[in-house]
Motif scaffolding. Structure first.
Motif, PDB file in Angstrom:
ATOM      1  N   PRO A  69      39.093 -16.696  29.828  1.00  0.00           N
ATOM      2  CA  PRO A  69      38.939 -18.056  29.294  1.00  0.00           C
ATOM      3  C   PRO A  69      37.714 -18.787  29.880  1.00  0.00           C
ATOM      4  CG  PRO A  69      41.245 -17.625  29.684  1.00  0.00           C
ATOM      5  CD  PRO A  69      40.482 -16.455  30.260  1.00  0.00           C
ATOM      6  N   LYS A  70      37.490 -18.646  31.177  1.00  0.00           N
ATOM      7  CA  LYS A  70      36.350 -19.325  31.800  1.00  0.00           C
ATOM      8  C   LYS A  70      35.033 -18.840  31.188  1.00  0.00           C
ATOM      9  CE  LYS A  70      34.208 -20.298  36.252  1.00  0.00           C
ATOM     10  NZ  LYS A  70      34.288 -20.135  37.693  1.00  0.00           N
ATOM     11  N   HIS A  71      34.893 -17.530  31.021  1.00  0.00           N
ATOM     12  CA  HIS A  71      33.658 -16.986  30.445  1.00  0.00           C
ATOM     13  C   HIS A  71      33.522 -17.369  28.970  1.00  0.00           C
ATOM     14  CE1 HIS A  71      30.124 -14.498  30.610  1.00  0.00           C
ATOM     15  NE2 HIS A  71      30.524 -13.795  29.565  1.00  0.00           N
ATOM     16  N   GLN A  72      34.639 -17.426  28.248  1.00  0.00           N
ATOM     17  CA  GLN A  72      34.574 -17.867  26.847  1.00  0.00           C
ATOM     18  C   GLN A  72      34.012 -19.281  26.755  1.00  0.00           C
ATOM     19  OE1 GLN A  72      37.904 -17.202  24.185  1.00  0.00           O
ATOM     20  NE2 GLN A  72      38.630 -15.518  25.483  1.00  0.00           N
ATOM     21  N   GLU A  73      34.398 -20.149  27.685  1.00  0.00           N
ATOM     22  CA  GLU A  73      33.893 -21.525  27.697  1.00  0.00           C
ATOM     23  C   GLU A  73      32.384 -21.536  27.939  1.00  0.00           C
ATOM     24  OE1 GLU A  73      35.605 -24.241  26.887  1.00  0.00           O
ATOM     25  OE2 GLU A  73      37.519 -23.186  26.714  1.00  0.00           O
ATOM     26  N   VAL A  74      31.926 -20.736  28.910  1.00  0.00           N
ATOM     27  CA  VAL A  74      30.494 -20.667  29.230  1.00  0.00           C
ATOM     28  C   VAL A  74      29.708 -20.139  28.033  1.00  0.00           C
ATOM     29  CG1 VAL A  74      28.771 -19.508  30.691  1.00  0.00           C
ATOM     30  CG2 VAL A  74      30.843 -20.454  31.713  1.00  0.00           C
ATOM     31  N   VAL A  75      30.186 -19.048  27.448  1.00  0.00           N
ATOM     32  CA  VAL A  75      29.485 -18.445  26.311  1.00  0.00           C
ATOM     33  C   VAL A  75      29.472 -19.400  25.115  1.00  0.00           C
ATOM     34  CG1 VAL A  75      29.555 -16.544  24.641  1.00  0.00           C
ATOM     35  CG2 VAL A  75      29.881 -16.076  27.076  1.00  0.00           C
ATOM     36  N   ALA A  76      30.591 -20.057  24.851  1.00  0.00           N
ATOM     37  CA  ALA A  76      30.653 -21.005  23.728  1.00  0.00           C
ATOM     38  C   ALA A  76      29.681 -22.159  23.940  1.00  0.00           C
ATOM     39  CB  ALA A  76      32.079 -21.522  23.547  1.00  0.00           C
ATOM     40  N   ASN A  77      29.630 -22.701  25.157  1.00  0.00           N
ATOM     41  CA  ASN A  77      28.687 -23.790  25.436  1.00  0.00           C
ATOM     42  C   ASN A  77      27.241 -23.327  25.251  1.00  0.00           C
ATOM     43  OD1 ASN A  77      30.493 -25.867  25.947  1.00  0.00           O
ATOM     44  ND2 ASN A  77      30.551 -25.465  28.136  1.00  0.00           N
ATOM     45  N   HIS A  78      26.944 -22.120  25.699  1.00  0.00           N
ATOM     46  CA  HIS A  78      25.583 -21.598  25.533  1.00  0.00           C
ATOM     47  C   HIS A  78      25.248 -21.407  24.057  1.00  0.00           C
ATOM     48  CE1 HIS A  78      22.660 -18.315  25.015  1.00  0.00           C
ATOM     49  NE2 HIS A  78      21.978 -19.110  25.793  1.00  0.00           N
ATOM     50  N   TYR A  79      26.163 -20.798  23.327  1.00  0.00           N
ATOM     51  CA  TYR A  79      25.949 -20.557  21.896  1.00  0.00           C
ATOM     52  C   TYR A  79      25.673 -21.874  21.165  1.00  0.00           C
ATOM     53  CZ  TYR A  79      27.105 -19.645  17.009  1.00  0.00           C
ATOM     54  OH  TYR A  79      27.079 -19.587  15.648  1.00  0.00           O
ATOM     55  N   VAL A  80      26.513 -22.862  21.400  1.00  0.00           N
ATOM     56  CA  VAL A  80      26.362 -24.151  20.708  1.00  0.00           C
ATOM     57  C   VAL A  80      25.084 -24.858  21.143  1.00  0.00           C
ATOM     58  CG1 VAL A  80      27.366 -26.459  20.498  1.00  0.00           C
ATOM     59  CG2 VAL A  80      28.776 -24.439  20.122  1.00  0.00           C
ATOM     60  N   ALA A  81      24.774 -24.837  22.429  1.00  0.00           N
ATOM     61  CA  ALA A  81      23.549 -25.494  22.908  1.00  0.00           C
ATOM     62  C   ALA A  81      22.314 -24.858  22.296  1.00  0.00           C
ATOM     63  CB  ALA A  81      23.481 -25.428  24.432  1.00  0.00           C
ATOM     64  N   SER A  82      22.295 -23.529  22.234  1.00  0.00           N
ATOM     65  CA  SER A  82      21.104 -22.859  21.720  1.00  0.00           C
ATOM     66  C   SER A  82      20.978 -22.948  20.211  1.00  0.00           C
ATOM     67  CB  SER A  82      21.085 -21.392  22.171  1.00  0.00           C
ATOM     68  OG  SER A  82      22.154 -20.679  21.603  1.00  0.00           O
ATOM     69  N   ARG A  83      22.097 -23.000  19.504  1.00  0.00           N
ATOM     70  CA  ARG A  83      22.043 -23.016  18.036  1.00  0.00           C
ATOM     71  C   ARG A  83      22.038 -24.428  17.453  1.00  0.00           C
ATOM     72  NH1 ARG A  83      22.941 -19.266  13.773  1.00  0.00           N
ATOM     73  NH2 ARG A  83      23.752 -20.311  11.938  1.00  0.00           N
ATOM     74  N   TYR A  84      22.828 -25.336  18.025  1.00  0.00           N
ATOM     75  CA  TYR A  84      23.012 -26.668  17.427  1.00  0.00           C
ATOM     76  C   TYR A  84      22.579 -27.832  18.317  1.00  0.00           C
ATOM     77  CZ  TYR A  84      25.902 -23.825  14.393  1.00  0.00           C
ATOM     78  OH  TYR A  84      26.347 -22.845  13.555  1.00  0.00           O
ATOM     79  N   GLY A  85      22.490 -27.605  19.611  1.00  0.00           N
ATOM     80  CA  GLY A  85      22.122 -28.687  20.527  1.00  0.00           C
ATOM     81  C   GLY A  85      23.296 -29.467  21.067  1.00  0.00           C
ATOM     82  N   TRP A  87      27.971 -30.043  20.522  1.00  0.00           N
ATOM     83  CA  TRP A  87      29.203 -29.731  19.790  1.00  0.00           C
ATOM     84  C   TRP A  87      29.363 -30.648  18.576  1.00  0.00           C
ATOM     85  CZ3 TRP A  87      32.137 -25.541  20.145  1.00  0.00           C
ATOM     86  CH2 TRP A  87      32.006 -24.738  21.274  1.00  0.00           C
ATOM     87  N   VAL A  88      28.880 -31.866  18.671  1.00  0.00           N
ATOM     88  CA  VAL A  88      28.942 -32.790  17.530  1.00  0.00           C
ATOM     89  C   VAL A  88      28.128 -32.220  16.367  1.00  0.00           C
ATOM     90  CG1 VAL A  88      28.258 -35.084  16.711  1.00  0.00           C
ATOM     91  CG2 VAL A  88      29.412 -34.839  18.922  1.00  0.00           C
ATOM     92  N   ASN A  89      26.939 -31.701  16.653  1.00  0.00           N
ATOM     93  CA  ASN A  89      26.117 -31.094  15.608  1.00  0.00           C
ATOM     94  C   ASN A  89      26.773 -29.832  15.051  1.00  0.00           C
ATOM     95  OD1 ASN A  89      24.216 -33.093  16.059  1.00  0.00           O
ATOM     96  ND2 ASN A  89      22.864 -31.777  17.255  1.00  0.00           N
ATOM     97  N   HIS A  97      29.719 -26.012   6.058  1.00  0.00           N
ATOM     98  CA  HIS A  97      29.697 -24.586   5.759  1.00  0.00           C
ATOM     99  C   HIS A  97      31.018 -23.853   6.021  1.00  0.00           C
ATOM    100  CE1 HIS A  97      25.368 -24.909   5.246  1.00  0.00           C
ATOM    101  NE2 HIS A  97      25.353 -25.612   6.344  1.00  0.00           N
ATOM    102  N   HIS A  98      31.947 -24.506   6.707  1.00  0.00           N
ATOM    103  CA  HIS A  98      33.245 -23.906   7.084  1.00  0.00           C
ATOM    104  C   HIS A  98      33.100 -22.740   8.036  1.00  0.00           C
ATOM    105  CE1 HIS A  98      35.202 -26.646   4.370  1.00  0.00           C
ATOM    106  NE2 HIS A  98      34.291 -26.308   3.471  1.00  0.00           N
ATOM    107  N   TRP A  99      32.054 -22.735   8.812  1.00  0.00           N
ATOM    108  CA  TRP A  99      31.816 -21.822   9.929  1.00  0.00           C
ATOM    109  C   TRP A  99      30.725 -22.458  10.779  1.00  0.00           C
ATOM    110  CZ3 TRP A  99      26.963 -19.605  10.651  1.00  0.00           C
ATOM    111  CH2 TRP A  99      26.089 -19.674   9.572  1.00  0.00           C
ATOM    112  N   TYR A 100      30.527 -21.937  11.960  1.00  0.00           N
ATOM    113  CA  TYR A 100      29.445 -22.445  12.809  1.00  0.00           C
ATOM    114  C   TYR A 100      28.775 -21.329  13.572  1.00  0.00           C
ATOM    115  CZ  TYR A 100      31.983 -22.015  17.237  1.00  0.00           C
ATOM    116  OH  TYR A 100      32.605 -21.540  18.356  1.00  0.00           O
TER     117      TYR A 100
END
Length: 100
Positions: A69-85, A87-89, A97-100
């Protein structure tokens, strides 16, 4: 006097330093993150859908074999930061699009 602006905080994913979102999110970003988790997995860290895994349904290859779970949080934050900037975006993209 010259002011120095610090760089974005960094964390490591698979031993590579990456810029990303901190673990301390604003209220709106925390709410968007929780909203996405509920849509993607019902909030389950063990949810699986094809090549995606976990609470945020991230591509399995991005976890480097660590599905905690801890690593999933880190990876999710990285993915969102790099792709969208933010979580709101990411939520705004998901709503369209019904996916992100």
């Amino acid at each position: 006097m010259t002011l120095t602006v610090p760089e974005k905080p960094t964390f490591k994913v698979n031993n590579v330093a990456k810029n990303g979102l901190s673990n301390h999110l604003s209220g709106s970003n925390a709410a968007a993150k929780a909203w996405i988790a509920m849509r993607e997995s019902g909030g389950s860290y063990s949810a699986r859908n094809g090549a995606c895994y976990g609470k945020y349904q991230i591509s399995i290859g991005l976890f480097g074999g660590n599905y905690s779970p801890k690593h999933q949080e880190v990876v999710a934050n990285h993915y969102v930061a790099s792709r969208y900037g933010s979580w709101v975006n990411a939520k705004q993209f998901w709503l369209t699009h019904h996916w992100y």
